[in-house]
Design a protein around this motif. Structure first.
Motif, PDB file in Angstrom:
ATOM      1  N   HIS A 162      70.096 109.706  91.445  1.00 53.03           N
ATOM      2  CA  HIS A 162      71.440 109.280  90.930  1.00 53.03           C
ATOM      3  C   HIS A 162      71.338 107.540  91.020  1.00 53.03           C
ATOM      4  O   HIS A 162      70.839 106.953  91.894  1.00 53.03           O
ATOM      5  N   PRO A 163      72.176 106.824  90.122  1.00 50.98           N
ATOM      6  CA  PRO A 163      72.386 105.572  90.380  1.00 50.98           C
ATOM      7  C   PRO A 163      72.799 105.070  91.656  1.00 50.98           C
ATOM      8  O   PRO A 163      73.346 105.832  92.509  1.00 50.98           O
ATOM      9  N   LEU A 164      72.446 103.753  91.873  1.00 49.83           N
ATOM     10  CA  LEU A 164      72.671 103.518  93.222  1.00 49.83           C
ATOM     11  C   LEU A 164      74.293 103.795  93.881  1.00 49.83           C
ATOM     12  O   LEU A 164      75.152 103.762  93.526  1.00 49.83           O
ATOM     13  N   LEU A 165      73.892 104.114  95.138  1.00 53.30           N
ATOM     14  CA  LEU A 165      75.193 104.692  95.900  1.00 53.30           C
ATOM     15  C   LEU A 165      75.305 103.743  97.259  1.00 53.30           C
ATOM     16  O   LEU A 165      74.765 104.069  98.230  1.00 53.30           O
ATOM     17  N   ALA A 166      76.075 102.636  97.123  1.00 50.90           N
ATOM     18  CA  ALA A 166      76.369 102.015  98.278  1.00 50.90           C
ATOM     19  C   ALA A 166      77.775 102.315  98.811  1.00 50.90           C
ATOM     20  O   ALA A 166      78.292 103.397  98.445  1.00 50.90           O
ATOM     21  N   LEU A 167      77.569 102.017 100.193  1.00 50.71           N
ATOM     22  CA  LEU A 167      78.596 102.417 100.950  1.00 50.71           C
ATOM     23  C   LEU A 167      79.773 101.384 101.646  1.00 50.71           C
ATOM     24  O   LEU A 167      80.652 101.812 101.816  1.00 50.71           O
ATOM     25  N   ALA A 168      78.859 100.113 101.673  1.00 50.18           N
ATOM     26  CA  ALA A 168      79.924  99.041 101.810  1.00 50.18           C
ATOM     27  C   ALA A 168      80.487  98.195 100.415  1.00 50.18           C
ATOM     28  O   ALA A 168      80.182  98.690  99.660  1.00 50.18           O
ATOM     29  N   PRO A 169      81.638  97.601 100.794  1.00 49.04           N
ATOM     30  CA  PRO A 169      82.396  97.054  99.590  1.00 49.04           C
ATOM     31  C   PRO A 169      81.555  96.400  98.736  1.00 49.04           C
ATOM     32  O   PRO A 169      81.441  96.536  97.612  1.00 49.04           O
ATOM     33  N   VAL A 170      80.586  95.439  99.086  1.00 47.25           N
ATOM     34  CA  VAL A 170      79.754  94.731  98.434  1.00 47.25           C
ATOM     35  C   VAL A 170      78.326  94.854  99.072  1.00 47.25           C
ATOM     36  O   VAL A 170      78.241  94.460 100.153  1.00 47.25           O
ATOM     37  N   GLN A 171      77.260  95.434  98.333  1.00 46.98           N
ATOM     38  CA  GLN A 171      76.218  95.514  99.092  1.00 46.98           C
ATOM     39  C   GLN A 171      74.744  95.070  97.929  1.00 46.98           C
ATOM     40  O   GLN A 171      74.953  95.618  96.889  1.00 46.98           O
ATOM     41  N   ASP A 172      74.425  94.253  98.317  1.00 47.14           N
ATOM     42  CA  ASP A 172      73.029  93.522  97.254  1.00 47.14           C
ATOM     43  C   ASP A 172      71.819  94.213  97.937  1.00 47.14           C
ATOM     44  O   ASP A 172      71.384  94.293  99.065  1.00 47.14           O
ATOM     45  N   PHE A 173      71.129  94.340  96.756  1.00 45.20           N
ATOM     46  CA  PHE A 173      69.919  95.106  96.958  1.00 45.20           C
ATOM     47  C   PHE A 173      68.821  94.250  96.009  1.00 45.20           C
ATOM     48  O   PHE A 173      69.250  93.942  94.810  1.00 45.20           O
ATOM     49  N   LEU A 174      67.592  94.030  96.676  1.00 45.94           N
ATOM     50  CA  LEU A 174      66.605  93.634  95.596  1.00 45.94           C
ATOM     51  C   LEU A 174      65.992  94.929  94.920  1.00 45.94           C
ATOM     52  O   LEU A 174      65.688  95.853  95.574  1.00 45.94           O
ATOM     53  N   VAL A 175      65.895  94.718  93.739  1.00 45.63           N
ATOM     54  CA  VAL A 175      65.253  95.818  92.757  1.00 45.63           C
ATOM     55  C   VAL A 175      63.931  95.310  92.103  1.00 45.63           C
ATOM     56  O   VAL A 175      63.864  94.263  91.345  1.00 45.63           O
ATOM     57  N   VAL A 176      62.970  96.078  92.095  1.00 54.18           N
ATOM     58  CA  VAL A 176      61.814  95.789  91.589  1.00 54.18           C
ATOM     59  C   VAL A 176      61.577  97.133  90.508  1.00 54.18           C
ATOM     60  O   VAL A 176      61.584  97.968  91.049  1.00 54.18           O
ATOM     61  N   ASP A 177      61.690  96.482  89.217  1.00 50.85           N
ATOM     62  CA  ASP A 177      61.454  97.642  88.196  1.00 50.85           C
ATOM     63  C   ASP A 177      60.762  97.142  87.065  1.00 50.85           C
ATOM     64  O   ASP A 177      60.101  95.976  87.100  1.00 50.85           O
ATOM     65  N   ARG A 178      60.651  97.848  86.085  1.00 48.33           N
ATOM     66  CA  ARG A 178      59.753  97.600  84.760  1.00 48.33           C
ATOM     67  C   ARG A 178      60.727  97.025  83.775  1.00 48.33           C
ATOM     68  O   ARG A 178      61.641  97.455  83.429  1.00 48.33           O
ATOM     69  N   ARG A 179      60.198  96.145  83.148  1.00 49.28           N
ATOM     70  CA  ARG A 179      60.668  95.326  81.876  1.00 49.28           C
ATOM     71  C   ARG A 179      59.496  95.584  80.869  1.00 49.28           C
ATOM     72  O   ARG A 179      58.450  95.380  81.059  1.00 49.28           O
ATOM     73  N   GLY A 180      59.891  96.062  79.613  1.00 50.23           N
ATOM     74  CA  GLY A 180      58.878  96.205  78.526  1.00 50.23           C
ATOM     75  C   GLY A 180      59.303  97.179  77.360  1.00 50.23           C
ATOM     76  O   GLY A 180      60.587  97.624  77.604  1.00 50.23           O
TER      77      GLY A 180
END
Lengths: 169, 169
Positions: free
Chosen positions: B130-148
């Motif tokens: 499932h897409p990101l499921l944050a629990l706090a009002p504003v929650q930042d994540f570093l995301v490492v994924d693919r571009r191409g």
């Protein structure tokens, strides 16, 4: 008989901005760059703030660096660089930290940046920098760098008579 | 005339462990894996907790995802997957979050994990989640994924008559 004269280079930490850091790499922060809503509007993506550069024969790996602080005031005696790949550091807690980078491996070329706790950095391939300078007793960073063949570390030690002193932050 | 019967699948969040998450990817945390001291003993490196998988024609990019919470209790109606690359999420603050993954895109196959604030996850290429499921009002994540090149997103929506309810955490 006296020894060679010694000298001290003093560095005052600068605030970190994308423009100031541009010669050394990228700032990874939510305040700049292209962003857009995804996931039905519940997530904002600050897209591709940095691209990992691992060369044709390397692969990007995710590690955690757990740093402990250098004594204050910070005295540094060397720089290192990774000729085969970039290296990104992103705080896993909102604690400020310190970065020292240089366009040439010379004490006079060093620049210090005070990095906010919501800012990460990607140091570009081949850029001279000091190893991680944490400020809090235990400080975790996500690190994205290269794994692969070849020697990816060069170190440069300053002359023993030169001291680089980073002013307290 | 009556509609089709509706059904609810209830998910109780499990604690996240590397073993429990192994079918779906890697846990990025400082508590396991090979670690060693670097930087003159001032930094401990928990090395290569995950390797980004971007295929031969993709490149790994670092982004920040700023999440806002799903209403509680969390109801989900779809899953997605990235057939061309892995996707890692690492909290930039020590706030817990929720992950839902599945070996098959079916409500009954979903599993929910309560992720501690010092734990990140890399979701392996092609794994339904499932897409990101944050629990706090504003929650930042570093995301490492693919571009191409290519289409790196597939979505699967559950039948309208099925509800997946994640128990409150």
């Amino acid at each position: 008989m006296t020894g060679a004269p010694s000298s001290t280079v003093r560095l005052a930490p600068e605030p970190l901005t994308a423009a100031a850091f541009a010669p050394f790499g990228q700032v990874i922060e939510a305040a700049h760059g292209q962003s857009y809503l995804i996931n039905g509007g519940r997530t904002r993506r600050f897209h591709a703030l940095a691209a990992a550069d691992c060369g044709a024969d390397g692969e990007p790996v995710l590690s955690i660096f757990r740093g402990t602080p250098w004594p204050q005031p910070v005295r540094i005696a060397m720089l290192e660089r990774h000729p085969l790949g970039s290296q990104a550091f992103v705080p896993m807690e909102r604690l400020p930290w310190l970065a020292v980078v240089a366009e040439r491996p010379q004490p006079e070329a060093c620049r210090a940046f005070l990095v906010r706790g919501d800012q990460g950095l990607q140091i570009a391939r081949g850029v001279w920098h000091h190893p991680l300078l944490a400020l809090a007793p235990v400080q975790d960073f996500l690190v994205v760098d290269r794994r692969g063949p070849g020697e990816n570390l060069e170190e440069h030690h300053f002359p023993a008579t030169v001291e680089v002193l980073v002013d307290p932050v």
